[in-house]
Design an enzyme around this catalytic site. Structure first.
Site, mmCIF file in Angstrom:
data_model
loop_
_atom_site.group_PDB
_atom_site.id
_atom_site.type_symbol
_atom_site.label_atom_id
_atom_site.label_comp_id
_atom_site.label_asym_id
_atom_site.label_seq_id
_atom_site.Cartn_x
_atom_site.Cartn_y
_atom_site.Cartn_z
ATOM 1 N N GLU A 69 50.479 80.846 56.985
ATOM 2 C CA GLU A 69 51.201 81.709 57.931
ATOM 3 C C GLU A 69 51.845 80.886 59.040
ATOM 4 O O GLU A 69 51.660 79.663 59.116
ATOM 5 C CB GLU A 69 50.233 82.771 58.472
ATOM 6 C CG GLU A 69 49.743 83.673 57.342
ATOM 7 C CD GLU A 69 48.817 84.785 57.794
ATOM 8 O OE1 GLU A 69 48.376 84.776 58.965
ATOM 9 O OE2 GLU A 69 48.542 85.672 56.961
ATOM 10 N N GLU A 83 50.350 82.459 46.069
ATOM 11 C CA GLU A 83 50.947 82.337 44.733
ATOM 12 C C GLU A 83 52.164 81.427 44.760
ATOM 13 O O GLU A 83 52.355 80.578 43.887
ATOM 14 C CB GLU A 83 51.356 83.723 44.219
ATOM 15 C CG GLU A 83 50.202 84.681 43.988
ATOM 16 C CD GLU A 83 49.833 85.527 45.207
ATOM 17 O OE1 GLU A 83 49.977 85.029 46.353
ATOM 18 O OE2 GLU A 83 49.406 86.660 45.014
ATOM 19 N N CYS A 89 56.485 87.524 45.226
ATOM 20 C CA CYS A 89 55.775 86.560 44.364
ATOM 21 C C CYS A 89 55.962 86.903 42.892
ATOM 22 O O CYS A 89 56.112 86.009 42.054
ATOM 23 C CB CYS A 89 54.294 86.512 44.712
ATOM 24 S SG CYS A 89 53.979 85.647 46.259
HETATM 25 N N1 THU Z 1 49.084 87.318 50.639
HETATM 26 C C1 THU Z 1 49.051 86.378 49.651
HETATM 27 O O1 THU Z 1 49.036 85.169 49.926
HETATM 28 N N2 THU Z 1 49.022 86.801 48.380
HETATM 29 C C2 THU Z 1 48.929 88.107 47.988
HETATM 30 O O2 THU Z 1 48.829 88.370 46.799
HETATM 31 C C3 THU Z 1 48.948 89.178 48.990
HETATM 32 C C4 THU Z 1 49.152 88.741 50.390
HETATM 33 C C5 THU Z 1 49.057 86.858 52.029
HETATM 34 C C6 THU Z 1 50.312 86.988 52.809
HETATM 35 C C7 THU Z 1 49.769 87.029 54.232
HETATM 36 O O3 THU Z 1 49.526 85.699 54.653
HETATM 37 C C8 THU Z 1 48.437 87.732 54.103
HETATM 38 O O4 THU Z 1 48.076 87.606 52.728
HETATM 39 C C9 THU Z 1 48.464 89.192 54.488
HETATM 40 O O5 THU Z 1 49.489 89.853 53.849
#
Ligand code: THU
Length: 148
Positions: A60, A71, A105
């Site tokens: 983030e 992913e 993704c």
């Molecule tokens: N997120 C992922 O990395 N993969 C997913 O499949 C769903 C969401 C992350 C994005 C963000 O950093 C956090 O989870 C909350 O949405």
């Protein structure tokens, strides 16, 4: 398919020990998640056609919209190391329900084919497996650009 059973594996799925390693690597990657804003750690592990595993976590940013999902981190690592053919991806989170990839993704995964397996896990380690085609039906991909 629910995990943990002893059913014979379909021919196109990784051997049990490879799958266990893939699931393990997705959980390990989750531990590296940089998610101070959402506090929602995610890990992904990508199995290449050649049997290598590339993992990734969500990363983030204080400028929220620059955050990237686990992913896509895993896919970018694999592509930038010269791998473009994938067999499976496992995704892990701390949720009590199956983690499921966001639409962005799914589209990035789809760039590299529609016939590979995505293992969606719960925090307790159980999983379901979906073909990418199921997660993103009727999709747009590189082949479509040649149809003009
Ligand atoms: N997120 C992922 O990395 N993969 C997913 O499949 C769903 C969401 C992350 C994005 C963000 O950093 C956090 O989870 C909350 O949405």
């Amino acid at each position: 398919m629910e995990g943990g059973g002893q059913q014979p594996r379909p021919p196109d799925q990784p051997p049990r020990e490879h799958l266990q390693l893939l699931l393990h690597r997705s959980r390990e990657a989750k531990n590296c998640a940089y998610c101070p804003y959402s506090r929602f750690p995610v890990g992904a592990a990508l199995l290449t056609a050649g049997g290598e595993i590339f993992s990734g976590c969500n990363v983030e940013n204080a400028c929220y919209n620059l955050g990237v999902c686990a992913e896509r981190t895993a896919i970018q690592k694999a592509i930038s190391e010269g791998h473009t053919s994938f067999r499976a991806m496992a995704i892990a989170s701390d949720m009590g329900d199956f983690i499921t990839p966001c639409g962005a993704c799914r589209q990035v995964m789809r760039e590299f084919g529609t016939d590979w397996d995505i293992y969606l896990t719960k925090a307790d380690g159980t999983y379901i497996v979906k073909r990418l085609e199921e997660l993103l039906p009727f999709s747009f991909g590189p082949e479509d650009l040649k149809k003009m």
